[in-house]
Design a protein around this motif. Structure first.
Motif, mmCIF file in Angstrom:
data_model
loop_
_atom_site.group_PDB
_atom_site.id
_atom_site.type_symbol
_atom_site.label_atom_id
_atom_site.label_comp_id
_atom_site.label_asym_id
_atom_site.label_seq_id
_atom_site.Cartn_x
_atom_site.Cartn_y
_atom_site.Cartn_z
ATOM 1 N N UNK A 82 0.847 -1.204 0.000
ATOM 2 C CA UNK A 82 0.000 0.000 0.000
ATOM 3 C C UNK A 82 0.876 1.246 0.000
ATOM 4 N N UNK A 83 1.944 1.165 0.770
ATOM 5 C CA UNK A 83 2.857 2.291 0.876
ATOM 6 C C UNK A 83 3.664 2.497 -0.416
ATOM 7 N N UNK A 84 4.332 1.441 -0.869
ATOM 8 C CA UNK A 84 5.228 1.574 -2.033
ATOM 9 C C UNK A 84 4.439 1.868 -3.316
ATOM 10 N N UNK A 85 3.256 1.272 -3.451
ATOM 11 C CA UNK A 85 2.474 1.461 -4.687
ATOM 12 C C UNK A 85 1.568 2.698 -4.599
ATOM 13 N N UNK A 86 1.658 3.411 -3.490
ATOM 14 C CA UNK A 86 0.864 4.640 -3.286
ATOM 15 C C UNK A 86 -0.629 4.432 -3.514
ATOM 16 N N UNK A 87 -1.134 3.391 -2.860
ATOM 17 C CA UNK A 87 -2.582 3.141 -2.899
ATOM 18 C C UNK A 87 -3.239 4.250 -2.061
ATOM 19 N N UNK A 88 -4.228 4.962 -2.636
ATOM 20 C CA UNK A 88 -4.816 6.084 -1.900
ATOM 21 C C UNK A 88 -5.440 5.650 -0.569
#
Ligand code: PMP
Length: 368
Positions: A82-88
């Motif tokens: 979630x952090x690395x892929x910048x999931x909103x």
């Protein structure tokens, strides 16, 4: 002896009738043997884990409990993704054994005989194959001659077929181009069901629908770590609204992300700095390769925002060129068959040396 053979045949026939006729008609997904070859057929990242990270990774591996089932929700890994892929914020994810498995989960969750999956042709073959596996219809909307979205045809097909799910590969495989973002957004708006923007090649395109997840409830964004240099781990993620994701999660088999993948992916995401450097090199080498290919007479090259390039052999046959490349130890993907990809081959961007070997072999093929 004859009796035995006859019996064998009859028994086999009787057993095979239980396999669904539509499955018996299919051919299994073919993966060619690439041993000893320069492997440029499967959009893999050519770079391995940096040597500097190996001792720490190996050390951590020693404490992975192989005797225990994995964390069924892969909670720690989810948080890092979630952090690395910048999931909103506010969006959820579900993990798959590769994004292939996520396509299958999604199809299982929506499958009904009178429903269909829609995508674009030429496109990624698993959308239509999985539609078949799950007993659904499949509608492939033809792309325009230059492989852009044909919005007139798309609007009509959506209106006519009312698809349960529309898959849009962004960039598209095997063509390599990035569809117009406004056209994709229109599809999201007019779709009666779910829309998956499949961003498998995101590291090479740098354009994403991830930030739009908050704007559209029907939108799902799919990513994979495969093209980031981790194809061997088999890990993909599907991102979307919490309610939709928790329904899709119900058809996920427990423990689908094994302990070695959970450990290794978490370790790499904690040390993710090197990934962008590798992607940057691939993007630069793609531009170089595009220029080199464009300069060759007898080759028509298509624009690419991915880590592979589609090109057409306009003089001599593509299959002959493919065979000659194989004989020179270079494996690419042969897409040459009647239809929009006639005379086309697809090459993955490899290391500078691999790309050089490919270019040399291509020159040989065209001048032999
Ligand atoms: N989507 C697209 C568009 C692809 O090209 C691929 C693999 N070639 C996948 C999904 C599947 O990737 P994986 O299962 O390795 O995550």
């Amino acid at each position: 002896m004859y009796e035995l053979i006859n019996r064998g045949l009859i028994v086999t026939e009787q057993l095979l009738k239980w396999i669904r006729p539509d499955i018996r008609e299919l051919s299994a997904y073919h993966v060619p043997d690439a041993s000893g070859m320069v492997k440029l057929d499967a959009m893999e990242n050519p770079y391995r884990l940096p040597d500097a990270l190996l001792p720490q990774w190996q050390q951590g591996l020693l404490s992975v409990a192989l005797n225990r089932y994995p964390d069924p929700a892969a909670t720690a890994l989810q948080a890092r993704l979630i952090n690395v892929m910048q999931v909103p914020q506010g969006q959820s994810i579900v993990l798959g054994n590769g994004s292939d498995e996520l396509i299958q989960m999604l199809a299982l969750a929506v499958a009904a005989e009178e429903r269909c999956i829609m995508s674009f042709e030429p496109g990624f073959v698993m959308y239509s194959m999985i539609a078949r596996f799950t007993g659904m219809g499949y509608v492939g909307v033809p792309l325009a001659d230059d492989f852009t979205l044909d919005m007139e045809k798309t609007r009509a097909a959506i209106e006519q077929h009312q698809p349960a799910v529309i898959f849009i590969a962004y960039p598209n495989n095997p063509t390599g181009n990035l569809f117009d973002a406004d056209a994709v957004e229109e599809i999201i708006r007019i779709a009666p069901g779910l829309v998956v923007v499949d961003e498998a090649y995101h590291p090479f395109a740098l354009s994403s629908f991830m930030p739009k997840l908050n704007d559209y409830d029907q939108l799902l964004v799919m990513r994979t770590v495969s093209k980031m240099g981790l194809a061997g781990l088999r890990l993909g993620l599907l991102c979307g609204g919490q309610e939709l994701i928790s329904e899709i999660n119900k058809v996920r088999l427990p423990y689908n992300i094994n302990v070695l993948t959970q450990y290794t992916a978490s370790f790499i995401l904690d040390n993710a700095g090197f990934l962008e450097g590798q992607a940057e090199m691939i993007r630069a080498d793609r531009e170089h390769l595009l220029k080199q290919l464009a300069a060759i007479e007898g080759i028509e090259v298509f624009p690419s925002q991915a880590n592979f390039i589609l090109f057409r052999v306009t003089r001599g046959g593509a299959t002959a060129v493919f065979t000659s490349l194989c004989n020179d130890g270079v494996l690419v993907k042969n897409l040459d068959k009647p239809g929009p990809l006639q005379s086309c081959l697809r090459v993955t961007v490899g290391t500078a040396e691999e790309n050089q070997a490919f270019m040399q072999a291509l020159e040989n093929a065209l001048h032999s």
